[in-house]
Design a protein around this motif. Structure first.
Motif, PDB file in Angstrom:
ATOM      1  N   PHE A  82       0.728  -1.159   0.081  1.00 48.29           N
ATOM      2  CA  PHE A  82      -0.220   0.023  -0.134  1.00 48.29           C
ATOM      3  C   PHE A  82       0.659   1.348   0.055  1.00 48.29           C
ATOM      4  N   VAL A  83       2.005   1.053   0.796  1.00 44.93           N
ATOM      5  CA  VAL A  83       2.914   2.226   0.963  1.00 44.93           C
ATOM      6  C   VAL A  83       3.680   2.614  -0.541  1.00 44.93           C
ATOM      7  N   ALA A  84       4.010   1.480  -1.048  1.00 44.91           N
ATOM      8  CA  ALA A  84       4.627   1.648  -2.427  1.00 44.91           C
ATOM      9  C   ALA A  84       3.653   2.206  -3.281  1.00 44.91           C
ATOM     10  N   GLN A  85       2.446   1.678  -3.433  1.00 40.79           N
ATOM     11  CA  GLN A  85       1.415   2.208  -4.508  1.00 40.79           C
ATOM     12  C   GLN A  85       1.154   3.899  -4.116  1.00 40.79           C
ATOM     13  N   ALA A  95       8.886   2.919  -5.952  1.00 40.63           N
ATOM     14  CA  ALA A  95       9.045   1.917  -4.875  1.00 40.63           C
ATOM     15  C   ALA A  95       8.672   0.638  -5.044  1.00 40.63           C
ATOM     16  N   LYS A  96       9.366  -0.325  -4.760  1.00 43.88           N
ATOM     17  CA  LYS A  96       8.822  -1.672  -4.632  1.00 43.88           C
ATOM     18  C   LYS A  96       8.562  -2.220  -3.198  1.00 43.88           C
ATOM     19  N   ALA A  97       7.669  -3.016  -3.111  1.00 45.18           N
ATOM     20  CA  ALA A  97       7.222  -3.428  -1.688  1.00 45.18           C
ATOM     21  C   ALA A  97       8.360  -4.160  -0.928  1.00 45.18           C
ATOM     22  N   ASP A  98       9.069  -5.279  -1.771  1.00 42.49           N
ATOM     23  CA  ASP A  98      10.105  -5.941  -1.064  1.00 42.49           C
ATOM     24  C   ASP A  98      11.144  -4.900  -0.678  1.00 42.49           C
ATOM     25  N   ALA A 297      -3.374   1.318   6.132  1.00 45.64           N
ATOM     26  CA  ALA A 297      -3.910   0.760   5.021  1.00 45.64           C
ATOM     27  C   ALA A 297      -5.263   0.978   4.474  1.00 45.64           C
ATOM     28  N   GLY A 298      -5.938   0.892   5.362  1.00 47.35           N
ATOM     29  CA  GLY A 298      -7.275   1.043   5.070  1.00 47.35           C
ATOM     30  C   GLY A 298      -7.817   2.377   4.706  1.00 47.35           C
ATOM     31  N   LEU A 299      -7.443   3.218   5.105  1.00 46.83           N
ATOM     32  CA  LEU A 299      -7.467   4.872   4.512  1.00 46.83           C
ATOM     33  C   LEU A 299      -6.946   4.791   2.989  1.00 46.83           C
ATOM     34  N   LEU A 300      -5.529   4.230   2.957  1.00 46.94           N
ATOM     35  CA  LEU A 300      -5.145   4.289   1.474  1.00 46.94           C
ATOM     36  C   LEU A 300      -6.150   3.390   0.499  1.00 46.94           C
ATOM     37  N   ILE A 301      -6.806   2.452   1.096  1.00 47.59           N
ATOM     38  CA  ILE A 301      -7.613   1.598   0.025  1.00 47.59           C
ATOM     39  C   ILE A 301      -8.737   2.551  -0.165  1.00 47.59           C
TER      40      ILE A 301
END
Length: 432
Positions: A82-85, A95-98, A297-301
């Protein structure tokens, strides 16, 4: 100049001043404005948790249920995708999640990155002068040596080159540099695209890792955005530090350290650094709160991976506050525009005011006691005495009326120090 002890206790000092003079208006605090926290009422927070839970269980058989969120979790975090997106969407950072380590605010990211990047006694962290006190505090806590870049050269890149060479002559090595390229704390300065590319070239040549801190980047009020250094980086020299403290809430304590694919072209070095950072975090906080991660994450979704719409009301408020402060400064101090100067930041929470005299801790006290305004001496952010005649004014956490009143109060203090009358002060009240 403040000594190391007083520099590190600057925040405590200002908190004490605020407590001693509760009626004084503080232009010292660069906090987000409380008025926008109503958007995060208990119902919204609980709903964000539910949104994340539904998404998590829907995408993975072993998704994050309530009991999982209340348990110890992955040290690297559970919301990296979510942060990467979000940083890709809002900031253009590839950014990549890993390669994203979720931290307890950006401060923890600094606390674990600095000793990892500067593990030897001869290793040195470069900083601008002045700079954010959080990085100097984290460096001192980790026993990482600091060297300030010179302000006398034509560019930051030239200052870095000079610092690297000077350290080398003394048997030491610059290993990393900390920068806030967008709306710097404390100066409000922005580094242009050319300056950023020049810095990256110097850092690549000397294998110097850039810690790019970007808490204010989304709060641009005018002009075209400049790509983050992490977006311009072609060799793997930038670790991008992100935080939700200014966009959502400081109390969530969610930030991130975002590593490139390689460190100077070496994927193995990057993997080793990643493993080191994760291990260091496990010894410091074990893991970032999964509850607050899930809220973010919920807010970003719900916001479809972008916070630009979410922060729009705050952005408009901060821009209006900046404009009120600039008008009031002009009203009070324009007759003294030669000895008293200020910048016009194109974003962020701060501006810098130059004075024709030194302004230190005793002056903070007098200004609060007699004129009911608290301001931040720039010397609190400095590593030498070059900033002794400057103050930082924060306009984010106050109302327009408080800005007008406090700038007027600061004018009275300066009027006394100069031993004369400011034409912008009439009967104790500023025009405008």
């Amino acid at each position: 100049m403040m000594d190391d002890r007083s520099q590190l206790s600057a925040m405590n000092f200002l908190n004490e001043v605020s407590g001693v003079f509760p009626s004084a208006i503080s232009l010292a605090s660069g906090r987000p404005n409380d008025r926008f926290f109503d958007k995060l009422d208990p119902e919204v927070l609980v709903n964000a948790l539910r949104v994340y839970e539904r998404h998590s269980t829907g995408c993975h058989r072993s998704g994050q249920g309530w009991s999982d969120l209340l348990q110890y979790g992955r040290t690297a975090g559970i919301i990296s995708e979510f942060v990467a997106q979000q940083v890709r969407s809002d900031e253009g950072v590839p950014a990549k999640a890993d390669r994203i380590l979720i931290t307890s605010g950006c401060q923890e990211a600094l606390a674990i990155c600095l000793p990892a990047l500067c593990p030897e006694p001869a290793d040195v962290l470069l900083v601008c002068n002045p700079t954010y006190v959080g990085v100097t505090g984290a460096a001192k806590a980790a026993k990482v040596a600091i060297a300030a870049l010179s302000n006398s050269g034509p560019s930051v890149a030239d200052a870095i080159e000079a610092a690297v060479q000077d350290l080398r002559r003394n048997g030491r090595r610059a290993r990393a540099i900390y920068l806030i390229p967008d709306f710097d704390n404390p100066t409000g300065r922005v580094l242009g695209a050319v300056a950023r590319r020049d810095i990256l070239q110097v850092c690549a040549r000397h294998r110097l890792v850039v810690l790019e801190d970007n808490p204010y980047g989304l709060f641009r009020y005018e002009g075209d955005a400049v790509p983050p250094m992490a977006a311009l980086d072609q060799v793997g020299s930038v670790i991008y530090l992100s935080t939700f403290s200014k966009t959502l809430s400081p109390a969530l304590r969610v930030g991130a350290a975002i590593l490139p694919d390689t460190i100077f072209g070496d994927a193995g070095v990057c993997q080793a650094l990643w493993d080191d950072l994760v291990q260091r975090k496990s010894f410091v906080t074990i893991n970032t709160s999964q509850i607050t991660q899930a809220i973010v994450a919920g807010l970003l979704i719900e916001q479809r991976a972008s916070l630009r719409g979410w922060i729009r009301p705050a952005l408009d408020w901060y821009r209006a506050n900046r404009d009120v402060m600039l008008r009031q400064l002009d009203s009070v101090f324009s007759p003294l525009s030669d000895p008293i100067r200020w910048n016009r930041p194109s974003g962020g929470f701060f501006l810098a005011l130059d004075l024709p005299f030194r302004f230190g801790a005793d002056d903070v006290d007098e200004c609060a006691r007699r004129d009911n305004v608290i301001v931040m001496p720039m010397s609190f952010f400095a590593l030498d005495d070059s900033q002794d005649c400057r103050v930082r004014l924060a306009f984010s956490a106050v109302t327009p009326e408080q800005i007008r009143t406090s700038v007027t109060g600061l004018g009275r203090y300066i009027e006394r120090r100069l031993g004369g009358k400011l034409p912008g002060l009439t009967g104790g009240l500023a025009r405008g």
